[in-house]
Design an enzyme around this catalytic site. Structure first.
Site, PDB file in Angstrom:
ATOM      1  CE1 TYR A   1      45.549 -26.627  45.378  1.00  0.00           C
ATOM      2  CE2 TYR A   1      46.290 -25.825  47.548  1.00  0.00           C
ATOM      3  CZ  TYR A   1      45.368 -25.897  46.666  1.00  0.00           C
ATOM      4  OH  TYR A   1      44.421 -24.910  46.639  1.00  0.00           O
TER       5      TYR A   1
ATOM      6  CE  LYS B   1      37.200 -31.538  33.271  1.00  0.00           C
ATOM      7  NZ  LYS B   1      36.179 -31.204  32.384  1.00  0.00           N
TER       8      LYS B   1
ATOM      9  CG  ASP C   1      32.809 -30.451  33.953  1.00  0.00           C
ATOM     10  OD1 ASP C   1      32.833 -31.793  34.543  1.00  0.00           O
ATOM     11  OD2 ASP C   1      32.828 -30.132  32.599  1.00  0.00           O
TER      12      ASP C   1
ATOM     13  CG  ASP D   1      41.383 -24.590  47.207  1.00  0.00           C
ATOM     14  OD1 ASP D   1      40.848 -23.965  48.308  1.00  0.00           O
ATOM     15  OD2 ASP D   1      41.862 -23.456  46.587  1.00  0.00           O
TER      16      ASP D   1
ATOM     17  CG  ASP E   1      36.230 -21.319  48.711  1.00  0.00           C
ATOM     18  OD1 ASP E   1      36.663 -22.096  49.933  1.00  0.00           O
ATOM     19  OD2 ASP E   1      36.856 -20.371  48.365  1.00  0.00           O
TER      20      ASP E   1
HETATM   21  C1  IPM Z   1      42.277 -23.574  51.752  1.00  0.00           C
HETATM   22  C2  IPM Z   1      43.029 -22.340  51.362  1.00  0.00           C
HETATM   23  C3  IPM Z   1      44.495 -22.793  51.055  1.00  0.00           C
HETATM   24  C4  IPM Z   1      44.333 -23.723  49.975  1.00  0.00           C
HETATM   25  C5  IPM Z   1      45.356 -21.445  50.779  1.00  0.00           C
HETATM   26  C6  IPM Z   1      45.443 -20.397  51.785  1.00  0.00           C
HETATM   27  C7  IPM Z   1      46.911 -22.094  50.554  1.00  0.00           C
HETATM   28  O1  IPM Z   1      42.573 -21.811  50.265  1.00  0.00           O
HETATM   29  O2  IPM Z   1      42.532 -24.232  52.908  1.00  0.00           O
HETATM   30  O3  IPM Z   1      41.279 -23.888  51.258  1.00  0.00           O
HETATM   31  O4  IPM Z   1      44.219 -23.271  48.792  1.00  0.00           O
HETATM   32  O5  IPM Z   1      44.436 -25.062  50.364  1.00  0.00           O
HETATM   33 MG    MG Z   2      40.387 -22.623  49.851  1.00  0.00          MG
END
Ligand code: IPM
Ligand code: MG
Length: 360
Positions: free
Chosen positions: A141, A192, A225, A249, A253
């Site tokens: 990032y 990884k 993975d 990230d 999710d």
């Molecule tokens: C998160 C989001 C952010 C990230 C974006 C909005 C920059 O997806 O906080 O998970 O990728 O960190």
């Molecule tokens: Mg995110």
């Protein structure tokens, strides 16, 4: 002395869900549960519309001076074609970097009444309680060089750099090990290292730190993975998952779906002890449902609870808020993301009523 809480509602559903948290913080203040001053500032697209940039120096200074910052969400189609470094998301990355909140705690907890709301079988997710510790201010990032260049033959080339130093790995690993000590005492470190040197370094540094200082915590390693597969195969095998910025990230999710809805997941971004924390729901700005008053405010409310616990010295209040959310869910109230028809305000009012009840 009064603590300070800075609200940055942001864009999309951010202002709607943050409004509910603001009401709860006001209630906590007015009922004498906490001495807190609440301020608010523009951020993200809303700030771009006002001043042309997603995050102003004034807001950075206010965030650093506060005890806790509660963010809503940033971004949306309206700003998606802007130059990369001036988009709302760039403001969020800058805020994380400026506040030096290098450890992102993302609990993935399946509230008992929501076990049936996951796309996975209830028996796979019931009782789920994973804590992700995601590195937040390094890795791909932020790594340099980065950018898009045009080559001599007219092709274009996009570059990002995945890079970690010893200190960056060790400081976030310490938070994972310390968190594990308050839970089941197990850390699974994810990278990884089979294809990336920075991943190999990650594994070596985490292993060395563990041997030197955290022998009482159980440490295992997993390739990213495989971790993504194990999360949907047998998610309850995990206690604390320690991982880098990008894998954190993605994997958090995935874990969100195990809990029924991404609308349930809070997060806390913290740095060195005594520094302000940044709290945000892990869901985004959800432009498709913004402005309709139907977003689930629970992730924001649970993020507020984390702010009370980690930055505002009010762990009891945090537990009350978490219990109030649990009770409202027990009573069957559901926003749309969980298959119900309650509005954002309905959910907020029910949480406030449960809190005002006094026995939690
Ligand atoms: C998160 C989001 C952010 C990230 C974006 C909005 C920059 O997806 O906080 O998970 O990728 O960190
Ligand atoms: Mg995110």
């Amino acid at each position: 002395m009064a603590k300070t809480l800075l609200l940055l509602p942001g864009d999309g559903i951010g202002p709607e869900v943050t409004q509910v948290s603001a009401q709860i913080a006001q209630w906590a203040r007015e009922s004498g549960r906490i001495d807190v001053e609440i301020a608010s500032a523009l951020f993200g697209g809303a700030q771009i519309d006002a001043t042309g940039e997603p995050l102003t120096d004034v807001t950075v200074a206010a965030a650093k001076a506060a005890d806790a910052v509660l963010l809503g969400a940033v971004g949306g189609p309206r700003w998606a074609t802007m130059p990369y470094d001036r988009r709302p998301e760039a403001g969020l990355l800058r805020l994380r970097a400026e506040m030096e909140v290098y450890a992102n705690l993302r609990p993935a907890i399946c509230f008992a009444p929501l076990a049936g709301a996951s796309t996975l079988k209830p028996e796979v997710v019931a009782g789920l309680d994973i804590l992700f510790v995601r590195e937040l201010t390094g890795g791909v990032y932020f790594g340099e060089p980065r950018g898009i260049e045009t080559l001599a033959d007219g092709q274009r080339r996009g570059v990002n750099t995945h890079v970690y130093t010893t200190d960056e790995i060790r400081r976030v690993a310490r938070i994972a090990f310390a968190s594990a000590r308050t839970r089941q005492g197990r850390v699974c470190s994810v990278e990884k290292g089979n294809v990336m040197e920075a991943g190999l370094l990650w594994r070596e540094e985490v292993t060395a730190l563990h041997a030197a200082e955290y022998g009482d915590v159980e440490l295992s390693h997993m390739l990213a993975d495989n971790c993504s597969m194990q999360l949907v195969k047998n998610p309850r095998q995990f206690d604390v998952i320690l991982t880098d910025n990008l894998f954190g990230d993605l994997l958090s999710d995935t874990a969100a779906m195990l809990t029924g809805s991404i609308g349930m997941l809070p997060s806390a971004a913290i740095g060195d002890a005594g520094r302000p924390g940044l709290y945000e729901p892990i869901h985004g700005s959800a432009p498709d449902i913004a402005g309709q008053g139907i977003a689930n405010p629970c992730a924001s409310v649970l993020s507020l609870a984390m702010a009370f616990r980690h930055s505002l010295d009010a762990g009891g209040l945090a537990a009350s808020i978490e219990a109030a959310v649990g009770r409202v869910l027990d009573n069957g109230l559901r926003t749309r993301d969980l298959g119900g028809s309650a509005s954002t305000a309905d959910m907020g009012n029910a949480i406030l009523a449960a809190l005002a009840d006094g026995d939690i």
